[in-house]
Design a protein around this motif. Structure first.
Motif, PDB file in Angstrom:
ATOM      1  N   LEU A 202      14.189  15.202  -9.728  1.00  0.00           N
ATOM      2  CA  LEU A 202      13.097  16.047 -10.215  1.00  0.00           C
ATOM      3  C   LEU A 202      13.536  17.068 -11.259  1.00  0.00           C
ATOM      4  O   LEU A 202      12.727  17.844 -11.762  1.00  0.00           O
ATOM      5  CB  LEU A 202      12.423  16.753  -9.038  1.00  0.00           C
ATOM      6  CG  LEU A 202      11.674  15.796  -8.103  1.00  0.00           C
ATOM      7  CD1 LEU A 202      11.178  16.507  -6.862  1.00  0.00           C
ATOM      8  CD2 LEU A 202      10.518  15.100  -8.824  1.00  0.00           C
TER       9      LEU A 202
ATOM     10  N   PHE B 247       2.572   5.892  -3.133  1.00  0.00           N
ATOM     11  CA  PHE B 247       3.654   6.649  -3.773  1.00  0.00           C
ATOM     12  C   PHE B 247       3.435   6.744  -5.282  1.00  0.00           C
ATOM     13  O   PHE B 247       3.518   7.827  -5.874  1.00  0.00           O
ATOM     14  CB  PHE B 247       4.994   5.980  -3.459  1.00  0.00           C
ATOM     15  CG  PHE B 247       6.099   6.369  -4.407  1.00  0.00           C
ATOM     16  CD1 PHE B 247       6.657   7.635  -4.363  1.00  0.00           C
ATOM     17  CD2 PHE B 247       6.564   5.472  -5.366  1.00  0.00           C
ATOM     18  CE1 PHE B 247       7.661   8.010  -5.252  1.00  0.00           C
ATOM     19  CE2 PHE B 247       7.562   5.830  -6.263  1.00  0.00           C
ATOM     20  CZ  PHE B 247       8.101   7.110  -6.206  1.00  0.00           C
TER      21      PHE B 247
ATOM     22  N   VAL C 171       3.157  10.318  -7.367  1.00  0.00           N
ATOM     23  CA  VAL C 171       4.471  10.790  -7.814  1.00  0.00           C
ATOM     24  C   VAL C 171       4.319  11.732  -9.016  1.00  0.00           C
ATOM     25  O   VAL C 171       3.545  11.471  -9.938  1.00  0.00           O
ATOM     26  CB  VAL C 171       5.396   9.588  -8.133  1.00  0.00           C
ATOM     27  CG1 VAL C 171       4.848   8.760  -9.267  1.00  0.00           C
ATOM     28  CG2 VAL C 171       6.815  10.045  -8.441  1.00  0.00           C
ATOM     29  N   PRO C 172       5.029  12.856  -9.020  1.00  0.00           N
ATOM     30  CA  PRO C 172       4.938  13.793 -10.134  1.00  0.00           C
ATOM     31  C   PRO C 172       5.809  13.323 -11.295  1.00  0.00           C
ATOM     32  O   PRO C 172       6.936  13.749 -11.465  1.00  0.00           O
ATOM     33  CB  PRO C 172       5.500  15.098  -9.542  1.00  0.00           C
ATOM     34  CG  PRO C 172       6.461  14.642  -8.493  1.00  0.00           C
ATOM     35  CD  PRO C 172       5.977  13.310  -7.989  1.00  0.00           C
TER      36      PRO C 172
ATOM     37  N   LEU D  48      13.712  11.696  -5.117  1.00  0.00           N
ATOM     38  CA  LEU D  48      13.444  11.574  -6.551  1.00  0.00           C
ATOM     39  C   LEU D  48      14.318  12.545  -7.325  1.00  0.00           C
ATOM     40  O   LEU D  48      14.703  13.588  -6.809  1.00  0.00           O
ATOM     41  CB  LEU D  48      11.970  11.902  -6.851  1.00  0.00           C
ATOM     42  CG  LEU D  48      10.941  10.961  -6.258  1.00  0.00           C
ATOM     43  CD1 LEU D  48       9.545  11.546  -6.416  1.00  0.00           C
ATOM     44  CD2 LEU D  48      11.024   9.590  -6.919  1.00  0.00           C
TER      45      LEU D  48
ATOM     46  N   THR E 227       0.667   0.925   7.775  1.00  0.00           N
ATOM     47  CA  THR E 227       1.680   0.951   6.718  1.00  0.00           C
ATOM     48  C   THR E 227       2.528   2.215   6.800  1.00  0.00           C
ATOM     49  O   THR E 227       1.994   3.314   6.895  1.00  0.00           O
ATOM     50  CB  THR E 227       0.994   0.928   5.340  1.00  0.00           C
ATOM     51  OG1 THR E 227       0.217  -0.257   5.243  1.00  0.00           O
ATOM     52  CG2 THR E 227       2.016   0.946   4.220  1.00  0.00           C
ATOM     53  N   ALA E 228       3.837   2.038   6.757  1.00  0.00           N
ATOM     54  CA  ALA E 228       4.715   3.202   6.731  1.00  0.00           C
ATOM     55  C   ALA E 228       4.613   3.866   5.369  1.00  0.00           C
ATOM     56  O   ALA E 228       4.510   3.180   4.354  1.00  0.00           O
ATOM     57  CB  ALA E 228       6.149   2.769   7.007  1.00  0.00           C
ATOM     58  N   PRO E 229       4.622   5.189   5.333  1.00  0.00           N
ATOM     59  CA  PRO E 229       4.610   5.865   4.019  1.00  0.00           C
ATOM     60  C   PRO E 229       5.955   5.714   3.325  1.00  0.00           C
ATOM     61  O   PRO E 229       6.988   5.619   3.989  1.00  0.00           O
ATOM     62  CB  PRO E 229       4.343   7.329   4.373  1.00  0.00           C
ATOM     63  CG  PRO E 229       4.776   7.480   5.789  1.00  0.00           C
ATOM     64  CD  PRO E 229       4.638   6.133   6.449  1.00  0.00           C
ATOM     65  N   PHE E 230       5.898   5.657   2.014  1.00  0.00           N
ATOM     66  CA  PHE E 230       7.128   5.533   1.214  1.00  0.00           C
ATOM     67  C   PHE E 230       7.369   6.878   0.534  1.00  0.00           C
ATOM     68  O   PHE E 230       6.607   7.283  -0.340  1.00  0.00           O
ATOM     69  CB  PHE E 230       6.953   4.400   0.197  1.00  0.00           C
ATOM     70  CG  PHE E 230       8.109   4.261  -0.755  1.00  0.00           C
ATOM     71  CD1 PHE E 230       9.424   4.220  -0.304  1.00  0.00           C
ATOM     72  CD2 PHE E 230       7.883   4.167  -2.126  1.00  0.00           C
ATOM     73  CE1 PHE E 230      10.493   4.079  -1.192  1.00  0.00           C
ATOM     74  CE2 PHE E 230       8.939   4.022  -3.022  1.00  0.00           C
ATOM     75  CZ  PHE E 230      10.247   3.987  -2.547  1.00  0.00           C
TER      76      PHE E 230
ATOM     77  N   ASP F 198       0.829  -1.216   0.000  1.00  0.00           N
ATOM     78  CA  ASP F 198       0.000   0.000   0.000  1.00  0.00           C
ATOM     79  C   ASP F 198       0.857   1.257   0.000  1.00  0.00           C
ATOM     80  O   ASP F 198       0.476   2.273  -0.576  1.00  0.00           O
ATOM     81  CB  ASP F 198      -0.913   0.021   1.232  1.00  0.00           C
ATOM     82  CG  ASP F 198      -2.097  -0.907   1.048  1.00  0.00           C
ATOM     83  OD1 ASP F 198      -2.314  -1.358  -0.103  1.00  0.00           O
ATOM     84  OD2 ASP F 198      -2.788  -1.182   2.043  1.00  0.00           O
ATOM     85  N   GLY F 199       1.990   1.179   0.677  1.00  0.00           N
ATOM     86  CA  GLY F 199       2.905   2.324   0.695  1.00  0.00           C
ATOM     87  C   GLY F 199       3.440   2.614  -0.694  1.00  0.00           C
ATOM     88  O   GLY F 199       3.525   3.775  -1.106  1.00  0.00           O
ATOM     89  N   LEU F 200       3.795   1.547  -1.411  1.00  0.00           N
ATOM     90  CA  LEU F 200       4.271   1.731  -2.787  1.00  0.00           C
ATOM     91  C   LEU F 200       3.155   2.288  -3.662  1.00  0.00           C
ATOM     92  O   LEU F 200       3.367   3.162  -4.493  1.00  0.00           O
ATOM     93  CB  LEU F 200       4.754   0.409  -3.392  1.00  0.00           C
ATOM     94  CG  LEU F 200       5.967  -0.283  -2.775  1.00  0.00           C
ATOM     95  CD1 LEU F 200       6.377  -1.477  -3.636  1.00  0.00           C
ATOM     96  CD2 LEU F 200       7.138   0.675  -2.623  1.00  0.00           C
TER      97      LEU F 200
END
Lengths: 242, 226
Positions: free
Chosen positions: B11, A207, A211-212, B9, B2-5, A202-204
């Motif tokens: 950019l 993301f 994601v931009p 990046l 769930t930990a955030p990912f 779920d974290g992936l």
């Protein structure tokens, strides 16, 4: 190995009411852990089905005896070519990693991204030859697909993580898209995330949804690190993803 | 929980480029309503391309006019920097020299992309003419060079004839896909189509090496006939 994976439909495809044309699958086989991602060609009618068929077939083959990586590609190609007399509408790329007891084998047809963590650093694996133009690639259905297959092998003892991505993320996870170099901090963060107890697919997915990426393409990310708990389960039926 | 990912990046990667050269016939026979409609259509093209979030950064447009003399009326510029301008008519139709100029521009631009480490898509040459080329031998040589370029997939060429006097036989030699004839003076719809097509190309991801732009789903051509 612990596997986390997610695919999301890109904004451009959502706007057009299209399915996600990316697919992923994984399987624990006698030859080792098989990870596969495919990116259905955006202009083709049945690309989503081609991609799902390819990853399912790649994961269903690997058995002991043959070279499991080459078997995965041969079987995926056969499965997609078998979908119709003219397989072009099912065109997709395919990237496969087989994590065996002795070696980690990576292979790609097309412009996916495979990264291997080795000696604490990220290196790209099985990079395919590129044409002059940014939007040209070879597909699993192309006549010369098997000639375009890039393969790279690593001693399993040296590999501490693997990651696969379709090209939807390339603008933000490559350091120099023209040269195809990895943007290493992303992969460092990805593997370190996957090692956390509280990490989850779920974290992936969250993301990938935010994601931009600049393009609105479908995006898929698969990561594997040593460990056994908390992994993703691939869709049971590749024709009917959850 | 769930930990955030939230990985780091990259950019600041630069966008891939698609170069588009317009070759516009501004010979005397284009005078009056045709040049007015062409100017209006070009302004629309600049406006619409400049509004697409991707195409405005990725498409680079150059304009070569041919009417008596050949002029680079617009050197390559990103669509977001493109300013409409009014073209005026004069003289004959040196299409051969215009093609050479356009091919030089494209080849030079590709070399600059490579030197800068930029990715790029196959360039487009879009030729508009209402007559016959008047620079005979130069035209013959330019056609040979252009065919070679197209065969090597160095560029995608479109040719459009304007009005009854357009030499469709000669235009047919410019493009593998065959020329189109503009319906009346529908420059507006034609430039809108070109803008929409450049937006499609700018948004395109992977296409097979055996393909050309026929596999990028281009919008239907409502402004002309094959």
């Amino acid at each position: 190995m612990r596997v986390l994976a997610a695919s999301v439909t890109g904004a451009a495809h959502r706007r057009l009411g299209q399915d996600c044309q990316d697919a992923w699958a994984s399987a624990r086989t006698p030859a080792g852990l098989v990870l596969a991602i495919a990116d259905g060609a955006g202009s083709r009618e049945h690309a989503a089905k081609g991609a799902r068929t390819a990853v399912a077939a790649a994961c269903a083959t690997a058995g002991p005896g043959n070279d499991p990586l080459l078997a995965a590609f041969a079987s995926a190609r056969q499965a997609v070519l078998g979908l119709a007399p003219d397989p072009a509408p099912f065109a997709c790329t395919l990237s496969v990693v087989v994590v065996g007891a002795a070696e980690v084998a990576a292979g790609q047809i097309g412009d996916g991204i495979v990264a291997v963590e080795q000696g604490g650093g990220a290196r790209s694996a099985a990079v395919t030859a590129r044409g002059e133009y940014a939007n040209e690639t070879v597909f699993l259905t192309s006549r010369d697909a098997m000639d375009a297959l890039a393969v790279e092998r690593f001693p399993a003892s040296e590999v501490t993580g693997v990651a696969l991505s379709t090209d939807g993320l390339r603008s933000v996870i490559l350091d120099d898209p023209a040269a195809g170099n990895l943007y290493e901090p992303f992969f460092t963060d990805l593997w370190s995330y996957a090692r956390r107890e509280s990490a989850a697919a779920d974290g992936l997915r969250a993301f990938l949804s935010d994601v931009p990426d600049g393009t609105g393409d479908d995006k898929t990310l698969v990561v594997a690190v040593p460990g056994t708990t908390g992994g993703s389960r691939p869709p049971d039926n590749p024709d009917d993803p959850r | 929980m769930t930990a955030p990912f939230t990985p780091r990046l990259k950019l600041d990667n630069r966008d891939p480029r698609v170069a588009c050269v317009l070759l516009l016939d501004v010979s005397l026979s284009m005078g009056g309503a045709p040049i007015d409609e062409l100017n209006r259509g070009y302004a629309r093209f600049c406006g619409e391309l400049g509004e697409d979030p991707l195409a405005r950064k990725r498409t680079e447009v150059a304009v070569v006019t041919f009417g008596g003399e050949v002029r680079v009326a617009q050197p390559f510029a990103e669509a977001r920097e493109l300013e409409p301008q009014r073209f005026s008519v004069s003289g004959t139709t040196p299409l051969g020299e215009a093609l050479d100029t356009a091919m030089d521009l494209v080849e030079g631009r590709k070399a600059e992309y490579r030197a800068a480490g930029l990715e790029y898509y196959r360039p487009w040459l879009f030729v508009l003419s209402d007559g016959s080329p008047t620079d005979g031998e130069r035209f013959e040589n330019a056609v040979r060079r252009l065919s070679e370029m197209e065969r090597a997939k160095g560029a995608t060429v479109f040719a459009v004839g304007i009005g009854e006097a357009a030499d469709m036989t000669q235009l047919a030699r410019l493009s593998e896909r065959g020329p189109a004839r503009l319906r009346g003076l529908q420059f507006g719809p034609m430039f809108a189509w070109l803008s929409a097509s450049m937006q499609q190309v700018s948004n395109s991801v992977a296409f097979g090496p055996e393909s050309d732009t026929t596999q990028i789903p281009l919008p239907p051509v409502g402004w002309g006939t094959a």
